[in-house]
Design a protein around this motif. Structure first.
Motif, short mmCIF file in Angstrom:
data_model
loop_
_atom_site.label_atom_id
_atom_site.label_comp_id
_atom_site.label_asym_id
_atom_site.label_seq_id
_atom_site.Cartn_x
_atom_site.Cartn_y
_atom_site.Cartn_z
N VAL A 98 0.79 -1.25 -0.13
CA VAL A 98 -0.04 0.13 -0.28
C VAL A 98 0.86 1.14 -0.12
N HIS A 99 1.95 1.18 0.46
CA HIS A 99 3.00 2.35 0.68
C HIS A 99 3.58 2.65 -0.59
N ALA A 111 3.47 7.58 3.82
CA ALA A 111 3.28 6.85 4.79
C ALA A 111 1.90 7.30 5.49
N GLY A 112 1.56 8.42 5.67
CA GLY A 112 0.22 8.63 6.19
C GLY A 112 -0.84 8.29 5.48
N ALA A 117 -5.28 4.50 4.69
CA ALA A 117 -6.02 3.39 3.90
C ALA A 117 -6.06 2.03 4.40
N LEU A 118 -4.92 1.44 5.17
CA LEU A 118 -5.12 0.15 5.82
C LEU A 118 -6.14 0.19 6.91
N GLU A 119 -6.13 1.38 7.62
CA GLU A 119 -7.20 1.43 8.82
C GLU A 119 -8.52 1.48 8.08
N LEU A 120 -8.79 1.75 6.99
CA LEU A 120 -10.06 2.03 6.28
C LEU A 120 -10.82 0.39 5.95
N VAL A 121 -9.56 -0.35 5.75
CA VAL A 121 -10.22 -1.74 5.43
C VAL A 121 -9.74 -2.62 6.54
N VAL A 149 -5.71 4.83 -1.58
CA VAL A 149 -4.56 5.50 -0.86
C VAL A 149 -4.39 6.86 -1.40
N HIS A 150 -4.70 7.30 -2.52
CA HIS A 150 -4.62 8.62 -2.99
C HIS A 150 -6.23 9.25 -2.89
#
Length: 306
Positions: A98-99, A111-112, A117-121, A149-150
């Motif tokens: 994802v990064h 990184a942020g 994005a990882l928190e969302l899923v 992510v964008h």
């Protein structure tokens, strides 16, 4: 709220030699969640690939925010895609995958963005594990994170719930609802009716490469005036209500069961207006009225058979 962007297809066809995969489709997608529905081989993936700029239309044009998607890399600033074919580098961790997507988009804080994005899923805890150790459902969620992510205004997903367990599927459905409510244009394809019905009432139905129906599937059902509507009724006196209703010109047939009355009506609106008048005249109280064939399954079965 995200600034909405539309996806427009104007007379779009795509063929491979003598095989026509998509045939003269015109549609417009705006903010919210839309289900792209059709049997396997109907042309859904081809359509999504043209929207994403991976395929050129053989005829017509595909526009995102008024700009063509084919040979236009700038559209990827506003577009996220989860393709049906799964291809992830198994040696990377979820975080690295994802990064990397965030860095490829040239984000100021990759990184942020990857973390959000990882928190969302709901993949934060597994982010340090290699993709090769993930279940199929986990890989799907990692791919969705990479596509988000964008913070794209348009999200295209091809069979996004493949491999997810019931809890993961429920969370992903909630996420898509939330993203659509924020003003994003979301289109997801599926051949599973339950998925589309739970996530979106708005559908684009593709059958044999053609657009068979478009809009709210309940409204589509009610436009099928030559196909009788079926209602299940429970009342204080089902037998007497059946006798009264059969005399109504809005009713084409009745069937009396042990605990309910089934009514076939030629027109949805005419019947639902007539029923209260008949019940009132007979002194009968209607306890429940349920349209039994207003489902997406009913619409889809009719369109495919037609």
């Amino acid at each position: 709220m995200t600034t909405p962007l539309t996806v427009d297809l104007r007379g779009v066809s795509r063929w491979y030699g003598n095989v026509v995969a998509v045939n003269d489709i015109t549609m417009s997608l705006g903010a919210g969640v839309t289900g792209l529905l059709g049997p396997n081989g109907a042309g859904k993936t081809t359509l999504l690939h043209m929207m994403a700029g991976f395929l050129a239309p053989s005829k017509g044009e595909v526009l995102l925010g008024g700009n063509p998607t084919w040979r236009n890399p700038d559209v990827y600033r506003d577009l996220g895609l989860v393709a049906e074919r799964e291809s992830v580098p198994a040696h990377l961790t979820g975080w690295e995958f994802v990064h990397a997507s965030a860095k490829l988009h040239g984000l100021a804080d990759p990184a942020g963005a990857a973390r959000r994005a990882l928190e969302l899923v709901e993949m934060t805890e597994a982010a340090g594990r290699r993709l090769g150790t993930y279940s199929k459902g986990m890989r799907q969620r990692a791919r969705v994170a990479a596509s988000l992510v964008h913070d794209p205004a348009v999200l295209l997903l091809d069979e996004p719930f493949n491999g997810m367990d019931p809890r993961q599927r429920a969370h992903m459905m909630e996420l898509l609802h939330s993203l659509g409510d924020q003003g994003r244009t979301i289109l997801f394809s599926s051949h599973i009716l339950e998925e589309v019905e739970q996530v979106s009432g708005t559908v684009q139905v593709i059958v044999n490469g053609r657009l068979a129906a478009s809009g709210d599937f309940r409204k589509i059902r009610r436009l099928m005036t030559h196909r009788p509507h079926v209602f299940v009724i429970r009342s204080t006196d089902d037998r007497r209500l059946a006798t009264a209703l059969i005399a109504s010109p809005a009713v084409t047939g009745v069937s009396l069961g042990a605990e309910e009355l089934t009514v076939h009506a030629g027109d949805y609106g005419t019947f639902t207006r007539a029923l209260p008048k008949v019940a009132l005249a007979e002194g009968i109280r209607v306890r429940q009225l349920v349209p039994s064939d207003e489902s997406l399954e009913s619409v889809f079965a009719y369109l495919v058979s037609a």
